[in-house]
Design an enzyme around this catalytic site. Sequence first.
Site, PDB file in Angstrom:
ATOM      1  N   ASP A  67       0.843  -1.207   0.000  1.00  0.00           N
ATOM      2  CA  ASP A  67       0.000   0.000   0.000  1.00  0.00           C
ATOM      3  C   ASP A  67       0.876   1.254   0.000  1.00  0.00           C
ATOM      4  O   ASP A  67       0.369   2.377  -0.091  1.00  0.00           O
ATOM      5  CB  ASP A  67      -1.011  -0.004   1.149  1.00  0.00           C
ATOM      6  CG  ASP A  67      -0.363  -0.027   2.519  1.00  0.00           C
ATOM      7  OD1 ASP A  67       0.872  -0.197   2.611  1.00  0.00           O
ATOM      8  OD2 ASP A  67      -1.102   0.108   3.519  1.00  0.00           O
ATOM      9  N   SER A  68       2.190   1.074   0.027  1.00  0.00           N
ATOM     10  CA  SER A  68       3.113   2.193  -0.197  1.00  0.00           C
ATOM     11  C   SER A  68       2.865   2.808  -1.567  1.00  0.00           C
ATOM     12  O   SER A  68       3.339   3.908  -1.845  1.00  0.00           O
ATOM     13  CB  SER A  68       4.567   1.722  -0.082  1.00  0.00           C
ATOM     14  OG  SER A  68       4.779   0.560  -0.871  1.00  0.00           O
ATOM     15  N   ASP A 106      -1.199  -5.991  -0.254  1.00  0.00           N
ATOM     16  CA  ASP A 106      -1.508  -5.377   1.040  1.00  0.00           C
ATOM     17  C   ASP A 106      -3.004  -5.129   1.183  1.00  0.00           C
ATOM     18  O   ASP A 106      -3.655  -4.654   0.241  1.00  0.00           O
ATOM     19  CB  ASP A 106      -0.809  -4.017   1.143  1.00  0.00           C
ATOM     20  CG  ASP A 106       0.431  -4.053   2.008  1.00  0.00           C
ATOM     21  OD1 ASP A 106       0.603  -5.011   2.794  1.00  0.00           O
ATOM     22  OD2 ASP A 106       1.240  -3.113   1.900  1.00  0.00           O
ATOM     23  N   LYS A 136      -1.377  -9.242   2.830  1.00  0.00           N
ATOM     24  CA  LYS A 136      -0.598  -8.821   3.989  1.00  0.00           C
ATOM     25  C   LYS A 136      -1.436  -7.836   4.785  1.00  0.00           C
ATOM     26  O   LYS A 136      -2.145  -7.013   4.210  1.00  0.00           O
ATOM     27  CB  LYS A 136       0.717  -8.161   3.568  1.00  0.00           C
ATOM     28  CG  LYS A 136       1.532  -7.623   4.752  1.00  0.00           C
ATOM     29  CD  LYS A 136       2.949  -7.279   4.363  1.00  0.00           C
ATOM     30  CE  LYS A 136       3.136  -5.932   3.752  1.00  0.00           C
ATOM     31  NZ  LYS A 136       2.651  -4.783   4.553  1.00  0.00           N
ATOM     32  N   GLU A 138      -1.361  -5.335   8.554  1.00  0.00           N
ATOM     33  CA  GLU A 138      -0.536  -4.785   9.622  1.00  0.00           C
ATOM     34  C   GLU A 138      -1.190  -5.000  10.980  1.00  0.00           C
ATOM     35  O   GLU A 138      -2.421  -4.983  11.092  1.00  0.00           O
ATOM     36  CB  GLU A 138      -0.332  -3.273   9.404  1.00  0.00           C
ATOM     37  CG  GLU A 138       0.436  -2.941   8.149  1.00  0.00           C
ATOM     38  CD  GLU A 138       0.672  -1.443   7.970  1.00  0.00           C
ATOM     39  OE1 GLU A 138       0.388  -0.658   8.901  1.00  0.00           O
ATOM     40  OE2 GLU A 138       1.156  -1.069   6.885  1.00  0.00           O
ATOM     41  N   GLU A 205       9.275  -4.403  10.352  1.00  0.00           N
ATOM     42  CA  GLU A 205       9.671  -3.115   9.760  1.00  0.00           C
ATOM     43  C   GLU A 205      10.143  -2.137  10.825  1.00  0.00           C
ATOM     44  O   GLU A 205       9.490  -1.974  11.859  1.00  0.00           O
ATOM     45  CB  GLU A 205       8.492  -2.487   8.981  1.00  0.00           C
ATOM     46  CG  GLU A 205       8.848  -1.090   8.456  1.00  0.00           C
ATOM     47  CD  GLU A 205       7.883  -0.519   7.436  1.00  0.00           C
ATOM     48  OE1 GLU A 205       6.909  -1.197   7.065  1.00  0.00           O
ATOM     49  OE2 GLU A 205       8.126   0.635   7.006  1.00  0.00           O
TER      50      GLU A 205
END
Length: 290
Positions: A67-68, A106, A136, A138, A205
């Site tokens: 999602d960056s 993401d 993925k 978080e 991270e």
Amino acid sequence: MSTYSLDTSTSRANPSPAPMKRLTVPKLMGMKGKDGKPGQPIVMLTAYTMRMAQLLDPHCDILLVGDSLGQVIYGLPTTIPVSLEMMCAHGAAVVRGSWHSVVAVDMPFGSYEASPEKAFESAARILKETGAAAVKLEGGEAMAPTIAFLNARGIPVIGHVGLTPQAVNALGGYRARGRDEAEAAKILADAKAVAGAGCFLLVLEGVMEEIAAEATRAVACPTIGIGASPACDGQVLVTEDMLGLFERTPRFVKRYEGLAERIGAAASAYAEEVRSRAFPGEEQLYRPAK
Ligand code: KIV
């Protein structure tokens, strides 16, 4: 035989990939070191577009549609505004441009936190619309039940703990985590919780090196570091950072290219030739055959 397919009717589908079998989630899980011996390090890079996926794919084990892309592709200030639609569109493009790496997408902020059921709906949509093999998400202990729920329903999940950019408002910035004992203990507890819930890879991270090394020893799944430790079972970088597309290079990034300068130089040469009418030259023109 190649599994690669593009619409060739436009004759724009020129790259013909080497036939390679796509890796699988169980194969990646098997790359964790065993009996104190390190395994083969897992290579992960981000990809958001078909062409970048084609270029990276032969060199990687896993392509992450991160999602960056919010910041890198869309110029957003954070990953928070990224939508499920964006992730699905870019995820499908990356799957179309790859034939070897596992593709993981993401889950964007707001698409999974409310409940395991909501997470299942979003993750199922991602897998259906993109053809990716995994998602993925978080978060630590609070996300463990969601990871177990998805895992039990056939959706492979990558966990992500430490510095979690979707929590930027709660964290107050992007500082590396785990500088004090309480924070270090929380990161370790998070890592153990999401690994225990069944994530098949765990991204660590922006954490102190010792914590990443300890988490790697403590969990059964492979860990993937970014700003973490060489002891992790693999590494990931944002491709545009690694290629030097941005002026700012954070400490954890190694620049393997200087594409910003090279693109600037190419654009400048083009502009100069357009303005001087040196481009297009005779070799770029169509003339009737004689
Ligand atoms: O969004 C992303 O690109 C990521 C990686 C940097 C791990 O989460």
